[in-house]
Design an enzyme around this catalytic site. Sequence first.
Site, PDB file in Angstrom:
ATOM      1  N   GLN A 131       0.835  -1.208   0.000  1.00 40.32           N
ATOM      2  CA  GLN A 131       0.000   0.000   0.000  1.00 40.32           C
ATOM      3  C   GLN A 131       0.873   1.262   0.000  1.00 40.32           C
ATOM      4  O   GLN A 131       1.640   1.485   0.938  1.00 40.32           O
ATOM      5  CB  GLN A 131      -0.863   0.013   1.262  1.00 40.32           C
ATOM      6  CG  GLN A 131      -1.792   1.203   1.363  1.00 40.32           C
ATOM      7  CD  GLN A 131      -2.394   1.353   2.765  1.00 40.32           C
ATOM      8  OE1 GLN A 131      -1.746   1.797   3.695  1.00 40.32           O
ATOM      9  NE2 GLN A 131      -3.632   0.935   2.908  1.00 40.32           N
ATOM     10  N   GLY A 132       0.752   2.070  -1.029  1.00 40.21           N
ATOM     11  CA  GLY A 132       1.534   3.305  -1.136  1.00 40.21           C
ATOM     12  C   GLY A 132       0.671   4.519  -0.865  1.00 40.21           C
ATOM     13  O   GLY A 132       0.326   5.250  -1.805  1.00 40.21           O
ATOM     14  N   SER A 134       1.150   6.565   2.486  1.00 40.04           N
ATOM     15  CA  SER A 134       1.906   7.546   3.274  1.00 40.04           C
ATOM     16  C   SER A 134       3.066   8.139   2.479  1.00 40.04           C
ATOM     17  O   SER A 134       3.689   7.459   1.654  1.00 40.04           O
ATOM     18  CB  SER A 134       2.482   6.886   4.528  1.00 40.04           C
ATOM     19  OG  SER A 134       1.457   6.324   5.289  1.00 40.04           O
ATOM     20  N   SER A 166       4.932  -1.138   3.641  1.00 38.60           N
ATOM     21  CA  SER A 166       5.197  -2.495   4.141  1.00 38.60           C
ATOM     22  C   SER A 166       5.271  -3.481   2.987  1.00 38.60           C
ATOM     23  O   SER A 166       4.456  -3.420   2.061  1.00 38.60           O
ATOM     24  CB  SER A 166       4.086  -2.942   5.097  1.00 38.60           C
ATOM     25  OG  SER A 166       4.006  -2.077   6.187  1.00 38.60           O
ATOM     26  N   GLU A 249      -9.968  -1.665   6.554  1.00 35.17           N
ATOM     27  CA  GLU A 249      -8.634  -2.029   7.041  1.00 35.17           C
ATOM     28  C   GLU A 249      -8.625  -3.109   8.120  1.00 35.17           C
ATOM     29  O   GLU A 249      -7.823  -4.017   8.086  1.00 35.17           O
ATOM     30  CB  GLU A 249      -7.893  -0.790   7.558  1.00 35.17           C
ATOM     31  CG  GLU A 249      -6.437  -1.074   7.851  1.00 35.17           C
ATOM     32  CD  GLU A 249      -5.592   0.187   7.939  1.00 35.17           C
ATOM     33  OE1 GLU A 249      -6.140   1.274   8.161  1.00 35.17           O
ATOM     34  OE2 GLU A 249      -4.378   0.061   7.773  1.00 35.17           O
ATOM     35  N   GLU A 380      -2.957   8.822  18.766  1.00 36.07           N
ATOM     36  CA  GLU A 380      -3.616  10.130  18.903  1.00 36.07           C
ATOM     37  C   GLU A 380      -4.791  10.234  17.929  1.00 36.07           C
ATOM     38  O   GLU A 380      -5.860  10.735  18.281  1.00 36.07           O
ATOM     39  CB  GLU A 380      -2.614  11.276  18.646  1.00 36.07           C
ATOM     40  CG  GLU A 380      -1.584  11.478  19.737  1.00 36.07           C
ATOM     41  CD  GLU A 380      -0.481  10.421  19.710  1.00 36.07           C
ATOM     42  OE1 GLU A 380      -0.317   9.725  18.697  1.00 36.07           O
ATOM     43  OE2 GLU A 380       0.210  10.275  20.738  1.00 36.07           O
TER      44      GLU A 380
HETATM   45  C1  LIG Z   1       4.709  -0.704  11.102  1.00 33.55           C
HETATM   46  C2  LIG Z   1       4.175   0.311  10.138  1.00 33.55           C
HETATM   47  C3  LIG Z   1       3.728  -0.094   8.898  1.00 33.55           C
HETATM   48  C4  LIG Z   1       3.227   0.845   7.986  1.00 33.55           C
HETATM   49  N1  LIG Z   1       2.837   0.405   6.747  1.00 33.55           N
HETATM   50  C5  LIG Z   1       2.392   1.315   5.837  1.00 33.55           C
HETATM   51  C6  LIG Z   1       2.042   0.892   4.503  1.00 33.55           C
HETATM   52  O1  LIG Z   1       2.159  -0.278   4.145  1.00 33.55           O
HETATM   53  N2  LIG Z   1       1.624   1.823   3.638  1.00 33.55           N
HETATM   54  C7  LIG Z   1       1.486   3.142   3.972  1.00 33.55           C
HETATM   55  O2  LIG Z   1       1.057   3.925   3.130  1.00 33.55           O
HETATM   56  N3  LIG Z   1       1.830   3.573   5.214  1.00 33.55           N
HETATM   57  C8  LIG Z   1       2.285   2.700   6.152  1.00 33.55           C
HETATM   58  N4  LIG Z   1       2.657   3.119   7.418  1.00 33.55           N
HETATM   59  C9  LIG Z   1       2.609   4.543   7.730  1.00 33.55           C
HETATM   60  C10 LIG Z   1       1.521   4.924   8.702  1.00 33.55           C
HETATM   61  O3  LIG Z   1       0.269   4.918   8.062  1.00 33.55           O
HETATM   62  C11 LIG Z   1       1.902   6.305   9.241  1.00 33.55           C
HETATM   63  O4  LIG Z   1       3.071   6.144  10.027  1.00 33.55           O
HETATM   64  C12 LIG Z   1       0.817   6.897  10.092  1.00 33.55           C
HETATM   65  O5  LIG Z   1      -0.300   7.245   9.308  1.00 33.55           O
HETATM   66  C13 LIG Z   1       1.332   8.183  10.801  1.00 33.55           C
HETATM   67  O6  LIG Z   1       1.865   9.075   9.883  1.00 33.55           O
HETATM   68  P1  LIG Z   1       3.319   9.690  10.089  1.00 33.55           P
HETATM   69  O7  LIG Z   1       4.270   8.597  10.359  1.00 33.55           O
HETATM   70  O8  LIG Z   1       3.591  10.603   8.941  1.00 33.55           O
HETATM   71  O9  LIG Z   1       3.201  10.550  11.443  1.00 33.55           O
HETATM   72  P2  LIG Z   1       2.526  11.983  11.588  1.00 33.55           P
HETATM   73  O10 LIG Z   1       1.170  11.963  10.969  1.00 33.55           O
HETATM   74  O11 LIG Z   1       3.482  13.009  11.117  1.00 33.55           O
HETATM   75  O12 LIG Z   1       2.357  12.066  13.160  1.00 33.55           O
HETATM   76  C14 LIG Z   1       3.431  12.454  14.023  1.00 33.55           C
HETATM   77  C15 LIG Z   1       2.858  12.574  15.431  1.00 33.55           C
HETATM   78  O13 LIG Z   1       1.865  13.621  15.457  1.00 33.55           O
HETATM   79  C16 LIG Z   1       0.635  13.123  15.955  1.00 33.55           C
HETATM   80  N5  LIG Z   1      -0.497  13.752  15.254  1.00 33.55           N
HETATM   81  C17 LIG Z   1      -0.633  13.932  13.929  1.00 33.55           C
HETATM   82  N6  LIG Z   1      -1.834  14.503  13.650  1.00 33.55           N
HETATM   83  C18 LIG Z   1      -2.455  14.679  14.833  1.00 33.55           C
HETATM   84  C19 LIG Z   1      -3.724  15.211  15.214  1.00 33.55           C
HETATM   85  N7  LIG Z   1      -4.588  15.677  14.306  1.00 33.55           N
HETATM   86  N8  LIG Z   1      -4.053  15.205  16.538  1.00 33.55           N
HETATM   87  C20 LIG Z   1      -3.177  14.732  17.469  1.00 33.55           C
HETATM   88  N9  LIG Z   1      -1.946  14.223  17.166  1.00 33.55           N
HETATM   89  C21 LIG Z   1      -1.606  14.187  15.866  1.00 33.55           C
HETATM   90  C22 LIG Z   1       0.659  11.640  15.626  1.00 33.55           C
HETATM   91  O14 LIG Z   1      -0.214  10.910  16.475  1.00 33.55           O
HETATM   92  C23 LIG Z   1       2.135  11.296  15.883  1.00 33.55           C
HETATM   93  O15 LIG Z   1       2.369  11.095  17.243  1.00 33.55           O
HETATM   94  C24 LIG Z   1       3.163   2.205   8.337  1.00 33.55           C
HETATM   95  C25 LIG Z   1       3.611   2.615   9.590  1.00 33.55           C
HETATM   96  C26 LIG Z   1       4.134   1.689  10.491  1.00 33.55           C
HETATM   97  C27 LIG Z   1       4.625   2.177  11.818  1.00 33.55           C
END
Ligand SMILES: Cc1cc2nc3c(=O)[nH]c(=O)nc-3n(C[C@H](O)[C@H](O)[C@H](O)COP(=O)(O)OP(=O)(O)OC[C@H]3O[C@@H](n4cnc5c(N)ncnc54)[C@H](O)[C@@H]3O)c2cc1C
Length: 397
Positions: A131-132, A134, A166, A249, A380
């Site tokens: 899944q692409g 993020s 992933s 999901e 969060e």
């Molecule tokens: C093990 C793993 C597998 C994954 N696999 C995939 C995959 O296959 N495909 C894919 O597309 N993505 C994947 N992801 C990505 C995942 O969807 C993102 O990590 C997730 O959506 C959070 O985005 P971010 O990492 O950019 O953090 P951010 O969104 O930048 O968040 C950073 C921090 O800010 C907080 N925050 C952000 N917005 C708010 C708000 N509105 N209110 C309060 N707090 C907030 C968050 O809770 C976090 O603590 C994976 C992630 C992990 C850890």
Amino acid sequence: MTDRDYGVPLSEADRDFRDEIRDFLAAALTADIRAVPRTDCERLDRMRLWQRKLHDARLAAISWPTEFGGRRATPVQQLIFNAEMAGARAPEPINRSAINQLGPTIIQWGTDEQRDYYLPRILSADDVWCQGFSEPDAGSDLASLTTRALIRDDELVITGQKVWTSKAHYANRIYLLARTDPNATPREGISYILADLDTDGIDVRPIRQISGGAEFSEVFFQDVRVPLRNVLGPLHDGWRVAKSTLGYERVGQSRTHRIERRLDILLGMAKEPNALSESGFEDTFVTDHLVRFTAQVEALRQIAAQATAAGVRGMSPGPEASMAKLLTSEVDQAMANFGLDLAGAAGTLEPGSPSAAKKGNVAKSYLLMRAATFGAGTSEIQRNVIAERLLGLPRDP
Ligand SMILES: Cc1cc2nc3c(=O)[nH]c(=O)nc-3n(C[C@H](O)[C@H](O)[C@H](O)COP(=O)(O)OP(=O)(O)OC[C@H]3O[C@@H](n4cnc5c(N)ncnc54)[C@H](O)[C@@H]3O)c2cc1C
């Protein structure tokens, strides 16, 4: 396992279904499937093999409609399936997320041609999908994604970057979101695209994790040409299609498998002399933790069952799924931390070290669990969903 273990009474047909699953598991869970994999690649190969066995028994996607290779399973059958798989410690199928998310999205939004081509290949594991969604600056706030896809005659030309994808290093296909109308508002002008990962211009770079593994990757797109017919659902309206995927999901496989297993391991560790006590079950600090974890795991089984049942009935799992995700990941993380407390210094040693507790799995689990509260939506964000949709609090601006 009694009827009570599924949380619902079983009909005659349900019992027949349960027996069929048990017979399947007894025959299919062979020693090669059960053996502990030595490498990440071996683990993924095994998951692919396991999915093929499920597929041969028409068990790969039981909640899908029969005309697409499923069985149109009832919520109770899905619960039975999940509980039996967890009880037998069966591996996950390689395409778990494609079965639970992409397949139902293709069924809902795809053309006949897309359904006929992609769905059988998801079930048979001939294709492995990632899944692409993020991007470096678009995670929780997915609508701020900047990967763009320009329309050139009957093709899209994609440029941008995805991250945390992933299984991208193992998969051969990717479903992604890209901006096809740069002038539209953030949630409009996005399209949902199905692409082959071996297309020219795609570069998959695995990310080395703190645990030592590399389970996800960065995926770069540079002028990648994809036929326009690979858009899933309406052009420029991929946000609605993506919402279907995200809604699906957590439907299908129960997510409590892992915490049930971890609880078993903790109980085993506590029974033996450990870093916190000579006989764990007589130490109130240890038993307090174990009793709390046991109660939390049981509560989570019930919440996950409700979310699964709602999803199979076609209802949005909504706040139940957010509760399940939030609590499962936080309890899982707390249990991994407690495993380290029980193991003491030996728990910090990694796989390969002769003195490592549980062959290094205590350290590995502790490190892997750092990601649990991020993947599939952060804690969060789940709290926001629960606050707004369950408690009726004001919306997050
Ligand atoms: C093990 C793993 C597998 C994954 N696999 C995939 C995959 O296959 N495909 C894919 O597309 N993505 C994947 N992801 C990505 C995942 O969807 C993102 O990590 C997730 O959506 C959070 O985005 P971010 O990492 O950019 O953090 P951010 O969104 O930048 O968040 C950073 C921090 O800010 C907080 N925050 C952000 N917005 C708010 C708000 N509105 N209110 C309060 N707090 C907030 C968050 O809770 C976090 O603590 C994976 C992630 C992990 C850890």
